[in-house]
Scaffold this motif. Structure first.
Motif, PDB file in Angstrom:
ATOM      1  N   LEU A 165      56.866 -65.895  27.147  1.00 16.45           N
ATOM      2  CA  LEU A 165      57.727 -64.909  27.802  1.00 16.45           C
ATOM      3  C   LEU A 165      58.968 -64.693  26.961  1.00 16.45           C
ATOM      4  N   ASP A 166      59.590 -63.525  27.115  1.00 16.01           N
ATOM      5  CA  ASP A 166      60.823 -63.238  26.393  1.00 16.01           C
ATOM      6  C   ASP A 166      62.008 -63.894  27.088  1.00 16.01           C
ATOM      7  N   VAL A 167      62.881 -64.501  26.299  1.00 15.01           N
ATOM      8  CA  VAL A 167      64.164 -64.954  26.821  1.00 15.01           C
ATOM      9  C   VAL A 167      64.998 -63.704  27.111  1.00 15.01           C
ATOM     10  N   PRO A 168      65.562 -63.564  28.331  1.00 14.60           N
ATOM     11  CA  PRO A 168      66.229 -62.315  28.701  1.00 14.60           C
ATOM     12  C   PRO A 168      67.666 -62.219  28.193  1.00 14.60           C
ATOM     13  N   GLY A 169      67.819 -62.178  26.879  1.00 19.94           N
ATOM     14  CA  GLY A 169      69.154 -62.046  26.309  1.00 19.94           C
ATOM     15  C   GLY A 169      69.180 -62.601  24.896  1.00 19.94           C
ATOM     16  N   THR A 170      70.280 -62.409  24.227  1.00 21.13           N
ATOM     17  CA  THR A 170      70.444 -62.896  22.864  1.00 21.13           C
ATOM     18  C   THR A 170      71.695 -63.755  22.774  1.00 21.13           C
ATOM     19  N   THR A 171      71.793 -64.506  21.695  1.00 20.51           N
ATOM     20  CA  THR A 171      72.991 -65.283  21.418  1.00 20.51           C
ATOM     21  C   THR A 171      73.321 -65.134  19.933  1.00 20.51           C
ATOM     22  N   THR A 172      74.518 -65.521  19.544  1.00 22.32           N
ATOM     23  CA  THR A 172      74.943 -65.350  18.152  1.00 22.32           C
ATOM     24  C   THR A 172      75.489 -66.656  17.586  1.00 22.32           C
ATOM     25  N   THR A 173      75.411 -66.762  16.256  1.00 17.92           N
ATOM     26  CA  THR A 173      76.072 -67.852  15.537  1.00 17.92           C
ATOM     27  C   THR A 173      76.851 -67.253  14.376  1.00 17.92           C
ATOM     28  N   ASP A 174      77.940 -67.908  14.023  1.00 17.59           N
ATOM     29  CA  ASP A 174      78.779 -67.486  12.899  1.00 17.59           C
ATOM     30  C   ASP A 174      78.685 -68.533  11.796  1.00 17.59           C
ATOM     31  N   GLY A 175      78.306 -68.089  10.588  1.00 17.56           N
ATOM     32  CA  GLY A 175      78.146 -69.010   9.479  1.00 17.56           C
ATOM     33  C   GLY A 175      79.416 -69.203   8.673  1.00 17.56           C
ATOM     34  N   LEU A 176      79.357 -70.141   7.738  1.00 15.62           N
ATOM     35  CA  LEU A 176      80.504 -70.406   6.877  1.00 15.62           C
ATOM     36  C   LEU A 176      80.780 -69.195   5.993  1.00 15.62           C
ATOM     37  N   PRO A 177      82.047 -68.778   5.860  1.00 13.84           N
ATOM     38  CA  PRO A 177      82.384 -67.615   5.034  1.00 13.84           C
ATOM     39  C   PRO A 177      82.469 -67.980   3.562  1.00 13.84           C
ATOM     40  N   VAL A 178      82.605 -66.963   2.755  1.00 13.34           N
ATOM     41  CA  VAL A 178      82.799 -67.160   1.324  1.00 13.34           C
ATOM     42  C   VAL A 178      83.962 -66.262   0.887  1.00 13.34           C
TER      43      VAL A 178
END
Length: 262
Positions: free
Chosen positions: A233-246
């Protein structure tokens, strides 16, 4: 209870602070048994929207649903029912008789009945998964030149599978990075489904004027899940992550004439 299907049976209902609490066992002989249904399953035209569940306050470790509660009388030790429903001859004590009758439509705490995790419950766990914080890489390494596009890419994993225990159910969640937002550091955001690649297969580039910039990547994750090896089944939503910048500097090259004989 999965969203949109099935019913739960409760042996006992209590009320606390305006919320019904359903129990799988009763503290003693009871006059009724109870059936809990999604509103749209008990009457045509009613709603099964997850928004209804969200209107029910719940602690993180409790499962509360917006449900139709129906009751059915049980045969008492004297062979009758408390509401006068006729009892067929020889009907056993403690067995339900008659039709289900609507009792209320309300928020019901069904934690003790241990319903299968709903999509919304799985999403709460999905948001807290330790998903990869994909780093930002840039080429050329070190300083870049004005007029030469800077290549942006990430090399972290874009899929992950996690197995969780949610109230005794084995829930397998597969997370997929399906959108990438590159914050270039000059006020521009590049969003797409491409994680980029290094030279010479690069697909994400940006032109910069001279200056020093810090670029970073926000990854959007979607997911699918299954409960105890069942259907995906689909998870009803999304989430985000922020990676290390350069951080890098873009310089402008200047032509300099020299004397070949000097």
């Amino acid at each position: 209870m999965a969203i949109g299907g099935g019913a739960l049976t409760a042996a006992y209902l209590a009320s606390e602070s305006g919320t019904f609490i359903a129990f799988a066992t009763a503290p003693g002989p009871q006059p009724f048994t109870y059936r809990l249904l999604r509103p749209c399953e008990s009457s045509t035209g009613n709603d099964c929207s997850p928004v209804l569940d969200q209107s029910c306050e719940a602690a993180p470790d409790r499962v509360v649903r917006f449900l139709t509660v129906q009751s059915r009388p049980l045969v008492q030790p004297d062979g009758t029912t408390v509401d006068g429903t006729p009892v067929p001859a020889g009907w056993p004590v403690g067995e339900p008789v008659g039709a289900w009758q609507a009792l209320t439509v309300s928020c019901v705490d069904v934690t003790a009945l241990n319903p299968a995790p709903s999509p919304e419950e799985v999403f709460r766990y999905f948001e807290r998964l330790p998903l990869p914080q994909l780093p930002t890489h840039q080429q050329p390494p070190g300083n870049a030149l004005v007029g030469l596009p800077v290549i942006l890419f990430t090399d972290g994993p874009t899929t992950q599978t996690h197995t969780l225990d949610i109230r005794g159910f084995t829930v397998d969640i597969r997370a997929t990075a399906d959108a990438f937002t590159w914050h270039t550091g000059d006020g521009t955001a590049l969003t797409g489904t491409d994680p980029g690649a290094p030279y010479p297969h690069h697909t994400v580039t940006h032109d910069y004027p001279s200056g020093t910039y810090t670029a970073s990547l926000t990854t959007t994750w979607s997911g699918t899940y299954s409960v105890d090896g069942g259907a995906s089944l689909d998870v009803p939503g999304t989430t985000t992550t922020d990676g290390l910048p350069v951080t890098f500097t873009v310089v402008e090259a200047h032509a300099v004439l020299t004397d070949p004989y000097d």
